[in-house]
Design an enzyme around this catalytic site. Structure first.
Site, short mmCIF file in Angstrom:
data_model
loop_
_atom_site.label_atom_id
_atom_site.label_comp_id
_atom_site.label_asym_id
_atom_site.label_seq_id
_atom_site.Cartn_x
_atom_site.Cartn_y
_atom_site.Cartn_z
N LYS A 221 0.84 -1.20 0.00
CA LYS A 221 0.00 0.00 0.00
C LYS A 221 0.88 1.26 0.00
O LYS A 221 0.60 2.21 -0.73
CB LYS A 221 -0.92 0.02 1.23
CG LYS A 221 -2.06 -0.97 1.15
CD LYS A 221 -2.82 -1.05 2.46
CE LYS A 221 -3.94 -2.08 2.37
NZ LYS A 221 -4.59 -2.32 3.66
N GLN B 139 -5.04 -1.85 9.85
CA GLN B 139 -4.86 -3.18 9.25
C GLN B 139 -5.38 -4.27 10.18
O GLN B 139 -5.04 -4.32 11.36
CB GLN B 139 -3.36 -3.39 8.95
CG GLN B 139 -3.05 -4.68 8.22
CD GLN B 139 -3.65 -4.74 6.83
OE1 GLN B 139 -3.71 -3.75 6.12
NE2 GLN B 139 -4.08 -5.92 6.44
N ASP C 167 -11.49 2.31 4.07
CA ASP C 167 -11.76 0.87 3.97
C ASP C 167 -13.25 0.60 3.80
O ASP C 167 -13.65 -0.48 3.40
CB ASP C 167 -11.26 0.15 5.23
CG ASP C 167 -9.94 -0.58 5.00
OD1 ASP C 167 -9.62 -0.88 3.83
OD2 ASP C 167 -9.23 -0.86 5.99
#
Length: 294
Positions: free
Chosen positions: A52, A96, A119
């Site tokens: 990322k 995460q 997200d």
């Protein structure tokens, strides 16, 4: 049979985003800034977050990686999230997953500002998605929609079977494929580990989206000719004959199912690369929203 090439399409999307970011720089505007929090040192998570960060660099985004030890308490993590919520320089951020056992994942998801939740996991954003309102769509489902759209896969009036009901992929896909418009307008059946006679259901499907996490679960005898297959599963299977000691496979018996499919995603190189591309796209959307508000 045509391969739905996620690697190729994700590169196209990154080039499009990079061009938009270059225009922002030319106009003296602030470029998008994505942050990621990672707690602990889970190998797969570190690899994913690392890619990322590299992708941010490639498209010209600012990026910040916040690494916290596996002993981090829930209170410490929530405090860090609050810092990022209040930091006007950061347009979007992710935490995460998975998180260590001492931290309540649901509390963490709830703590993220919905306007920075790139997200798309916050209930506010999930609810807006379910109501067809403008919002952040979770990156993996967003990537699947983009693949379907760019390859012109017909979805209207088709029977879509989703295998797996996770909040991250299965459930959002079942909602998105049934919405009005394209991709959508299909009749959706959501199946899972408790579904009986699953072969009976999958063998009637025009489109199958599998996010079960069981290697080679979907066999050729479970699908009809010309089916469209989207394989979201990705599992490391131990194999001493391989240099790395394992091979990567999806939920689909690719070798045999591909002979019957009209379109199919490979694993790796299908849905995976799309997830990161759409996370970047969500961050760009977050930047534009923040700018229009100001």
């Amino acid at each position: 049979m045509e391969i739905l090439d996620g690697k190729k399409i994700s590169n196209q999307i990154k080039e499009e985003i990079a061009a938009e970011v270059a225009k922002m720089r030319e106009n003296g505007e602030k470029v998008p800034h994505l942050a990621a929090i990672i707690v602990g040192n889970d190998g797969a998570s570190l690899t994913y977050v690392g890619s990322k960060v590299r992708s941010c660099k490639r498209v010209g985004f600012e990026s910040t990686l916040v690494q916290m030890p596996s002993t981090t308490s829930e209170i410490e993590l929530l405090k860090k999230i609050e810092e990022l919520n209040k930091n006007d320089d950061i347009d979007g951020f992710i935490v995460q997953l998975p998180l260590p056992d001492q931290i309540d994942t649901q509390k963490v998801i709830m703590a993220v500002d919905p306007d920075k939740d790139v997200d798309g996991f916050h209930p506010t954003n999930f609810g807006k998605m379910a109501l067809d309102m403008s919002t952040f769509i979770p990156a993996t489902p967003f990537g699947i929609l983009e693949l379907i759209e760019r390859y012109g896969v017909e979805t209207q009036g088709k029977h879509t079977v989703v295998i797996g009901r996770s909040h991250i992929v299965g459930r959002p896909m079942s909602i998105l494929m049934g919405r009005k418009g394209f991709p959508g307008n299909s009749t959706v059946t959501l199946t899972h580990s408790r579904t009986k006679n699953i072969t009976q259901i999958t063998s009637q499907a025009d489109i199958i989206i599998s996010a079960l996490g069981v290697p080679k679960f979907l066999k050729a005898e479970m699908v009809k000719d010309d089916v469209v297959i989207i394989d979201v599963g990705i599992t490391r299977v131990p194999d001493d004959t391989k240099e790395k000691g394992y091979y990567i496979t999806g939920d689909v018996d690719f070798e045999n199912v591909s002979k019957k499919a009209s379109y199919i995603t490979p694993v790796p190189g299908g849905v995976g690369p799309m997830t990161i591309a759409m996370l970047l796209k969500n961050t760009l959307l977050a930047r534009e929203r923040h700018r229009s508000r100001k």
